[in-house]
Scaffold this motif. Structure first.
Motif, mmCIF file in Angstrom:
data_model
loop_
_atom_site.group_PDB
_atom_site.id
_atom_site.type_symbol
_atom_site.label_atom_id
_atom_site.label_comp_id
_atom_site.label_asym_id
_atom_site.label_seq_id
_atom_site.Cartn_x
_atom_site.Cartn_y
_atom_site.Cartn_z
ATOM 1 N N PHE A 22 0.898 -1.232 0.170
ATOM 2 C CA PHE A 22 -0.059 -0.084 0.024
ATOM 3 C C PHE A 22 1.001 1.073 -0.031
ATOM 4 C CE2 PHE A 22 -2.260 3.675 1.493
ATOM 5 C CZ PHE A 22 -3.460 3.407 1.172
ATOM 6 N N THR A 23 0.600 2.023 -0.890
ATOM 7 C CA THR A 23 1.364 3.380 -1.175
ATOM 8 C C THR A 23 0.962 4.132 -2.335
ATOM 9 O OG1 THR A 23 3.309 4.684 -1.003
ATOM 10 C CG2 THR A 23 3.184 2.821 -2.564
ATOM 11 N N TYR A 24 0.904 5.384 -2.020
ATOM 12 C CA TYR A 24 0.502 6.398 -3.244
ATOM 13 C C TYR A 24 1.854 7.186 -3.280
ATOM 14 C CZ TYR A 24 -4.453 5.773 -3.097
ATOM 15 O OH TYR A 24 -5.583 5.001 -2.877
ATOM 16 N N ASN A 55 -3.828 0.603 -3.224
ATOM 17 C CA ASN A 55 -3.878 -0.795 -2.285
ATOM 18 C C ASN A 55 -3.509 -1.866 -3.588
ATOM 19 O OD1 ASN A 55 -4.135 -3.133 -1.119
ATOM 20 N ND2 ASN A 55 -6.005 -2.659 0.026
ATOM 21 N N TYR A 56 -2.468 -2.500 -3.437
ATOM 22 C CA TYR A 56 -2.007 -3.424 -4.373
ATOM 23 C C TYR A 56 -2.275 -4.780 -4.046
ATOM 24 C CZ TYR A 56 0.846 0.242 -6.485
ATOM 25 O OH TYR A 56 1.210 1.453 -7.251
ATOM 26 N N ALA A 57 -3.116 -4.668 -3.329
ATOM 27 C CA ALA A 57 -3.919 -6.097 -2.746
ATOM 28 C C ALA A 57 -5.508 -5.795 -3.210
ATOM 29 C CB ALA A 57 -3.615 -6.772 -1.408
ATOM 30 N N THR A 58 -6.244 -7.009 -3.140
ATOM 31 C CA THR A 58 -7.612 -6.747 -3.180
ATOM 32 C C THR A 58 -8.313 -6.371 -2.166
ATOM 33 O OG1 THR A 58 -7.524 -8.623 -5.232
ATOM 34 C CG2 THR A 58 -9.726 -8.097 -3.919
ATOM 35 N N PRO A 59 -8.861 -5.406 -1.918
ATOM 36 C CA PRO A 59 -9.450 -4.953 -0.538
ATOM 37 C C PRO A 59 -10.607 -5.763 -0.456
ATOM 38 C CG PRO A 59 -9.183 -2.822 -2.022
ATOM 39 C CD PRO A 59 -8.977 -4.220 -2.788
ATOM 40 N N HIS A 60 -11.242 -6.149 0.712
ATOM 41 C CA HIS A 60 -12.493 -6.896 1.020
ATOM 42 C C HIS A 60 -13.350 -5.829 1.779
ATOM 43 C CE1 HIS A 60 -9.267 -9.906 0.278
ATOM 44 N NE2 HIS A 60 -10.542 -10.805 -0.217
#
Length: 181
Positions: A22-24, A55-60
């Motif tokens: 996670f980062t911008y 977020n480079y993962a899938t947010p739930h």
């Protein structure tokens, strides 16, 4: 992915991966910070035309019910989920994975302007207020969402705030998590 991890283990004796999830910010996720020379590997071209971050993962969504910061998915790599890509392969090789998150946000993230720091003169800063309950709820949601104790070992958070807690590295064992992979 497997070949990359094999190379890291064989040539570099790597046993732990700090995975930017996670980062911008451009320093951790972008190809290069604009105006700086490119590294000696990879394409020698800028990503300025498409870099967004997030977020480079899938947010739930169920984990983000208590925060106004819900729309943080990074569109840079389509539907790819970096945790789903890396964790199973890392686990097969006995590699530890630490999720690395940076508290840098874009001003265009929905609702982010409601939670930025405000100075004594009433001026809004470009950083989030870590004392704002919405910000705390967001970070709690993100860590809980990522958490799967059998898959990764900890969480590393870097912050633009200075002080004793400007860098945190700690194992996380949440009460609730979704299985990955």
């Amino acid at each position: 992915m497997g070949q990359v991890l094999d190379t890291l283990q064989e040539r570099g004796a790597v046993n732990t991966i700090f995975l930017t999830t996670f980062t911008y910010g451009r320093g951790l996720a972008g190809r290069q910070i604009p105006g700086q020379p490119f590294p000696d590997h990879g394409k020698q071209e800028s990503d300025e035309s498409f870099f967004h971050g997030g977020n480079y993962a899938t947010p739930h969504p169920e984990f983000y019910a208590n925060t106004i910061l819900k729309e943080t998915r990074a569109p840079d790599h389509g539907a790819s989920d970096i945790l789903q890509m890396v964790l199973p392969e890392a686990k097969k090789r006995g590699l530890k994975v630490l999720c690395s998150c940076e508290d840098v946000f874009r001003s265009s993230v929905p609702n982010v302007k409601q939670v930025v720091e405000v100075d004594l003169k009433g001026r809004k800063a470009g950083t989030l207020c870590l004392f704002n309950p919405e910000v705390r709820h967001f970070w709690t949601a993100l860590v809980t969402d990522y958490a799967s104790p059998t898959m990764w070992m900890g969480f590393c958070s870097s912050t633009s705030a200075t002080g004793r807690c400007s860098m945190r590295l700690a194992p996380v064992t949440p009460k609730a998590s979704l299985p990955r992979a």
